[in-house]
Write an enzyme that holds these catalytic residues in place. Structure first.
Site, PDB file in Angstrom:
ATOM      1  N   ASP A   1      15.464  -5.053   0.321  1.00  0.00           N
ATOM      2  CA  ASP A   1      15.487  -6.617   2.138  1.00  0.00           C
ATOM      3  C   ASP A   1      16.927  -7.838   1.199  1.00  0.00           C
ATOM      4  OD1 ASP A   1      13.436  -4.197   3.389  1.00  0.00           O
ATOM      5  OD2 ASP A   1      12.148  -6.668   3.470  1.00  0.00           O
TER       6      ASP A   1
ATOM      7  N   HIS B   1      14.094  -6.425  -3.164  1.00  0.00           N
ATOM      8  CA  HIS B   1      14.393  -6.842  -2.382  1.00  0.00           C
ATOM      9  C   HIS B   1      15.961  -6.725  -3.560  1.00  0.00           C
ATOM     10  CE1 HIS B   1      11.100  -8.478  -0.812  1.00  0.00           C
ATOM     11  NE2 HIS B   1      11.475  -9.313   0.008  1.00  0.00           N
TER      12      HIS B   1
END
Length: 399
Positions: free
Chosen positions: A52, A203
């Site tokens: 992400d 992430h």
């Protein structure tokens, strides 16, 4: 509908697509193993690695690691980051990974105080991705996850609009505070108490250098556990968190007129960009041409894939699956070819020549293994010379 931990719903879209990239043109030929391969895949759980908040300066290194390990993943990207680094969006697509929509700016207060703002950011990011790579992803991940952020309205409106919302069932913990060390991230990313398929949250945004350091060991952990790797696609049933008893945000409600104008009309437009091809795909190798019908290959956004078994046999070859070694043994054009499902390594043995090996771009789904047309050509000691992918013609020429 979608699978939620508290309030189950099932979202089922019959789009079985994937992104694998080829030699400069983005067209692919999938392959399926014979016989017991389907059984082997049913018994083998899948891990979906997801990243992400990118793309950022970390994304290139993440992509390098994934390429080295022959692993495909999913990137839920922010529109503002995609605008800043369009070349990384192109690379993600070209290297076969999936892209999902993570809104434009990740601002919780803006996104969760009014669904109309959430929708605006989704559409803005969608337009950016379309301008860069010609894609409009139907997969969404909510910044911070849906729990305490989404109410039933958010779930319902996005479903009506043709979108699928993906949370996760394994959190690496790389965003729970600043500078989480790689050792802690590796521990958090392990699916020690989960049976079946796994969606791992990580992430690749700025400040997540420790995630990059942890990634090789995370991949090794899942390989050692016997997982297969795949990118998320719309045929994968989403995991969604349940609706919390109390939502964090006070929010305005969209009017029926607004919903009709924006949400109701969107699903048909989104679906129209992800139709299955209706034309046969022709692969031309010198004087030989093989044709694959529309149920023998699949389209995802701008790329096309076919089943290996059909392609190899129509070129006069054979495919045999070895359950003991978990390898596909292929006879094609006088060559003996071994494809290792775990690593993606392909070894080609030709008469009076030294064996040659290369790493293939593989993707696994529903008991089928997909491989790029570039790699299929390489098996045959060929290259892609030209291609035509239009509304009236699907053709790839090898040389």
């Amino acid at each position: 509908m979608a699978l939620r931990f508290v309030l189950p719903k099932w979202i089922y879209f019959i789009f079985c697509f994937a992104l694998l990239s080829g030699a400069g043109f983005g067209s692919f030929v999938p392959v399926s193993y014979a016989g017991s391969a389907e059984q082997q895949q049913e018994d083998q759980p899948t891990v979906y690695l997801t990243f992400d908040d990118g793309p950022s300066k970390n994304t290139s290194t993440v992509l390098d690691i994934l390429a080295k390990e022959n692993v495909l993943a999913t990137f839920f990207v922010l529109g503002e980051q995609a605008e800043a680094r369009p070349e990384l969006i192109t690379r993600i697509v070209n290297e076969g990974h999936s892209i999902g929509n993570h809104t434009y700016n990740h601002n919780y207060k803006q996104l969760y105080s009014d669904f109309r703002e959430f929708w605006r950011q989704i559409k803005k990011t969608e337009d950016i991705l379309d301008s860069i790579a010609g894609i409009r992803p139907s997969m969404i991940r909510a910044p911070g996850g849906t729990y305490t952020n989404f109410d039933e309205g958010y779930f319902s409106y996005l479903e009506q609009g043709g979108y699928l919302v993906y949370d996760w069932n394994v959190d690496s913990g790389d965003s729970k505070r600043r500078n989480v060390p790689a050792s802690e991230i590796k521990k958090g990313a392990k699916a020690e108490n989960i049976k079946g398929d796994v969606i791992v949250l990580m992430h690749d945004g700025g400040g997540h250098e420790e995630t990059v350091k942890a990634l090789p060991d995370i991949i090794r952990y899942y390989k050692d556990k016997g997982y297969q790797f795949a990118p998320l696609t719309p045929d994968v049933k989403p995991i969604q968190f349940g609706v919390a008893s109390k939502i964090k945000w006070n929010r305005a409600q969209p009017s029926e007129a607004w919903l009709k104008e924006h949400v109701s009309a969107n699903a048909a437009v989104l679906t129209s960009t992800q139709k299955q091809p209706e034309l046969p795909l022709h692969i031309i190798n010198g004087k030989d041409t093989v044709s694959l019908q529309n149920n023998e290959y699949k389209q995802f956004e701008r790329s096309y894939y076919v089943q290996l078994r059909a392609a190899v046999e129509r070129f006069g070859g054979t495919v045999r699956w070895s359950p003991e070694s978990k390898k596909a043994e292929i006879r094609l054009g006088g060559s003996s070819i071994v494809l290792e499902s775990a690593s993606g390594k392909v070894t080609v043995s030709e008469p009076r020549k030294e064996p040659r090996s290369f790493q293939s771009s593989m993707w696994l789904t529903d008991g089928t293994t997909y491989i790029s047309v570039r790699n299929l050509a390489e098996m045959m000691n060929r290259q892609v010379a030209d291609y035509t992918l239009t509304e009236t013609k699907r053709e790839v020429v090898l040389k």
